[in-house]
Motif scaffolding. Structure first.
Motif, PDB file in Angstrom:
ATOM      1  N   PHE A 104       0.892  -1.015   0.024  1.00  0.00           N
ATOM      2  CA  PHE A 104      -0.242   0.095   0.085  1.00  0.00           C
ATOM      3  C   PHE A 104       0.808   1.631  -0.104  1.00  0.00           C
ATOM      4  N   PHE A 105      -0.025   2.522  -0.265  1.00  0.00           N
ATOM      5  CA  PHE A 105       0.139   3.797  -0.346  1.00  0.00           C
ATOM      6  C   PHE A 105       0.180   4.733  -0.139  1.00  0.00           C
ATOM      7  N   GLU A 106       0.969   5.513   0.948  1.00  0.00           N
ATOM      8  CA  GLU A 106      -0.092   6.755   1.792  1.00  0.00           C
ATOM      9  C   GLU A 106       0.704   7.966   1.052  1.00  0.00           C
ATOM     10  N   VAL A 107      -0.722   8.871   0.926  1.00  0.00           N
ATOM     11  CA  VAL A 107      -1.061  10.020   0.702  1.00  0.00           C
ATOM     12  C   VAL A 107      -1.582  10.757   1.083  1.00  0.00           C
ATOM     13  N   ASN A 108      -0.540  11.932   2.193  1.00  0.00           N
ATOM     14  CA  ASN A 108      -1.454  13.596   2.420  1.00  0.00           C
ATOM     15  C   ASN A 108      -2.397  12.479   3.267  1.00  0.00           C
ATOM     16  N   GLY A 109      -2.101  11.628   4.217  1.00  0.00           N
ATOM     17  CA  GLY A 109      -2.855  10.190   5.555  1.00  0.00           C
ATOM     18  C   GLY A 109      -4.419   9.223   4.407  1.00  0.00           C
ATOM     19  N   TYR A 110      -4.396   9.049   3.438  1.00  0.00           N
ATOM     20  CA  TYR A 110      -4.766   8.335   2.567  1.00  0.00           C
ATOM     21  C   TYR A 110      -4.226   6.915   2.557  1.00  0.00           C
ATOM     22  N   LEU A 111      -4.309   6.212   2.370  1.00  0.00           N
ATOM     23  CA  LEU A 111      -4.250   4.868   1.850  1.00  0.00           C
ATOM     24  C   LEU A 111      -4.037   3.622   0.720  1.00  0.00           C
ATOM     25  N   PHE A 112      -3.742   3.464  -0.500  1.00  0.00           N
ATOM     26  CA  PHE A 112      -3.905   3.411  -1.394  1.00  0.00           C
ATOM     27  C   PHE A 112      -3.274   2.145  -1.410  1.00  0.00           C
ATOM     28  N   CYS A 113      -4.284   1.513  -2.649  1.00  0.00           N
ATOM     29  CA  CYS A 113      -3.807  -0.061  -3.004  1.00  0.00           C
ATOM     30  C   CYS A 113      -2.551   0.096  -3.763  1.00  0.00           C
ATOM     31  N   LYS A 114      -1.572  -0.925  -4.476  1.00  0.00           N
ATOM     32  CA  LYS A 114      -0.803  -0.366  -5.534  1.00  0.00           C
ATOM     33  C   LYS A 114      -1.496   0.394  -6.854  1.00  0.00           C
ATOM     34  N   ILE A 115      -2.202  -0.724  -7.350  1.00  0.00           N
ATOM     35  CA  ILE A 115      -3.115  -0.908  -8.379  1.00  0.00           C
ATOM     36  C   ILE A 115      -3.704   1.363  -8.607  1.00  0.00           C
ATOM     37  N   ASP A 116      -4.680   0.974  -7.826  1.00  0.00           N
ATOM     38  CA  ASP A 116      -4.914   2.601  -7.422  1.00  0.00           C
ATOM     39  C   ASP A 116      -4.287   4.151  -7.315  1.00  0.00           C
ATOM     40  N   PHE A 117      -3.401   3.862  -6.572  1.00  0.00           N
ATOM     41  CA  PHE A 117      -2.163   4.502  -6.690  1.00  0.00           C
ATOM     42  C   PHE A 117      -1.391   4.915  -7.702  1.00  0.00           C
ATOM     43  N   ARG A 118      -1.272   3.721  -8.009  1.00  0.00           N
ATOM     44  CA  ARG A 118      -0.064   3.782  -9.833  1.00  0.00           C
ATOM     45  C   ARG A 118      -1.833   4.672 -11.378  1.00  0.00           C
ATOM     46  N   GLU A 119      -2.856   3.850 -11.055  1.00  0.00           N
ATOM     47  CA  GLU A 119      -3.431   4.571 -11.499  1.00  0.00           C
ATOM     48  C   GLU A 119      -4.160   6.330 -11.522  1.00  0.00           C
ATOM     49  N   SER A 120      -4.181   6.247 -10.539  1.00  0.00           N
ATOM     50  CA  SER A 120      -4.864   7.517  -9.592  1.00  0.00           C
ATOM     51  C   SER A 120      -3.826   9.029  -9.334  1.00  0.00           C
ATOM     52  N   LEU A 121      -2.793   8.245  -9.464  1.00  0.00           N
ATOM     53  CA  LEU A 121      -1.560   9.169  -8.731  1.00  0.00           C
ATOM     54  C   LEU A 121      -0.465   9.613  -8.718  1.00  0.00           C
ATOM     55  N   LEU A 122      -0.471   8.435  -9.994  1.00  0.00           N
ATOM     56  CA  LEU A 122       0.899   8.675 -10.944  1.00  0.00           C
ATOM     57  C   LEU A 122       0.749   9.456 -11.867  1.00  0.00           C
ATOM     58  N   SER A 123       2.168  10.305 -12.024  1.00  0.00           N
ATOM     59  CA  SER A 123       2.446  11.440 -13.763  1.00  0.00           C
ATOM     60  C   SER A 123       2.034  10.190 -14.658  1.00  0.00           C
ATOM     61  N   ARG A 124       1.121  10.603 -15.546  1.00  0.00           N
ATOM     62  CA  ARG A 124       1.335   9.931 -16.776  1.00  0.00           C
ATOM     63  C   ARG A 124       1.542  10.660 -18.455  1.00  0.00           C
ATOM     64  N   CYS A 125       2.017   9.815 -18.396  1.00  0.00           N
ATOM     65  CA  CYS A 125       3.483  10.308 -19.976  1.00  0.00           C
ATOM     66  C   CYS A 125       2.567  11.269 -20.661  1.00  0.00           C
ATOM     67  N   ALA A 126       2.860  11.995 -21.791  1.00  0.00           N
ATOM     68  CA  ALA A 126       2.744  12.959 -22.079  1.00  0.00           C
ATOM     69  C   ALA A 126       2.590  12.209 -24.069  1.00  0.00           C
ATOM     70  N   GLY A 127       3.289  10.739 -23.859  1.00  0.00           N
ATOM     71  CA  GLY A 127       3.402   9.961 -25.336  1.00  0.00           C
ATOM     72  C   GLY A 127       2.124   9.059 -24.824  1.00  0.00           C
ATOM     73  N   CYS A 128       2.067   8.554 -23.828  1.00  0.00           N
ATOM     74  CA  CYS A 128       0.869   7.537 -24.754  1.00  0.00           C
ATOM     75  C   CYS A 128      -0.498   6.950 -23.887  1.00  0.00           C
ATOM     76  N   ALA A 129       0.170   8.165 -22.641  1.00  0.00           N
ATOM     77  CA  ALA A 129      -0.424   8.400 -21.589  1.00  0.00           C
ATOM     78  C   ALA A 129      -1.181   7.178 -20.334  1.00  0.00           C
ATOM     79  N   GLU A 130       0.265   6.222 -20.166  1.00  0.00           N
ATOM     80  CA  GLU A 130       0.187   5.488 -18.982  1.00  0.00           C
ATOM     81  C   GLU A 130       1.061   5.749 -17.886  1.00  0.00           C
ATOM     82  N   PRO A 131       0.515   5.718 -16.503  1.00  0.00           N
ATOM     83  CA  PRO A 131       0.778   5.873 -15.706  1.00  0.00           C
ATOM     84  C   PRO A 131       2.985   6.042 -15.205  1.00  0.00           C
TER      85      PRO A 131
END
Length: 187
Positions: A104-131
């Motif tokens: 899990f990952f903690e961001v500002n007191g909130y817990l995220f599973c690996k999948i949701d952290f990756r999909e919701s919070l990681l920067s997206r590539c300007a070329g392919c739009a993937e995290p």
């Protein structure tokens, strides 16, 4: 012959019923909660500072509180990121998946599973739009996977630190010099 039991509260002989607890003896009416002073009797109790505390007072004053729901933790709990949680409350804030046995990952007191952290919070590539999970190329005020940062003319990966900009898009130096004419300047 048995030794005479003396109540640790009133220092008088205890007859006929004796309560033995915490290495001491009490009259039943003197075996009380240290907080509310109500007799504990045959009820379950906790010990705080070597004194009996009824379960109600323990829950209200001493039990750890779950960071998620605020309720007392009376059985198994989890300590993570400096906070305490019920096992049932230790979940991803986005999908509610249990995180008890997960990364899990903690961001500002909130817990995220690996999948949701990756999909919701990681920067997206300007070329392919993937995290972007690892290192990113930062160019043209955006982030790119290194494999996605390509020349807009020949579509080859730009691997060096130098490139040109043509119409707001990246162009490799060979294309800027030979393929498209004059460069707009190196970045």
């Amino acid at each position: 012959m048995m030794a005479t039991a003396i109540c640790c509260k009133c220092n008088e002989v205890v007859k006929p019923r004796v309560v033995s607890a915490l290495g001491r003896t009490y009259h039943p009416q003197h075996f009380t909660c240290k907080e509310c002073e109500q007799p504990i009797g045959l009820l379950a109790y906790s010990v705080v500072d070597d004194e009996p505390v009824c379960n109600t007072c323990y829950r209200e004053k001493y039990a750890s509180r779950c960071y998620a729901c605020g309720m007392a933790i009376l059985q198994r709990g989890i300590i993570a990121v400096g906070r305490k949680w019920h096992e049932k409350c230790f979940r991803c804030v986005s999908c509610s998946k249990s995180l008890v046995t997960s990364t899990f990952f903690e961001v500002n007191g909130y817990l995220f599973c690996k999948i949701d952290f990756r999909e919701s919070l990681l920067s997206r590539c300007a070329g392919c739009a993937e995290p972007i999970d690892n290192n990113a190329v930062v160019a043209l005020n955006t982030k790119w996977h290194s494999k996605c940062f390509k020349c807009c003319h020949c579509h080859r990966q730009i691997t060096g630190y130098k490139f040109s900009i043509r119409s707001g898009r990246a162009m490799c130096i060979p294309c800027a010099i030979y393929g498209e004419g004059k460069s707009n300047g190196d970045a």
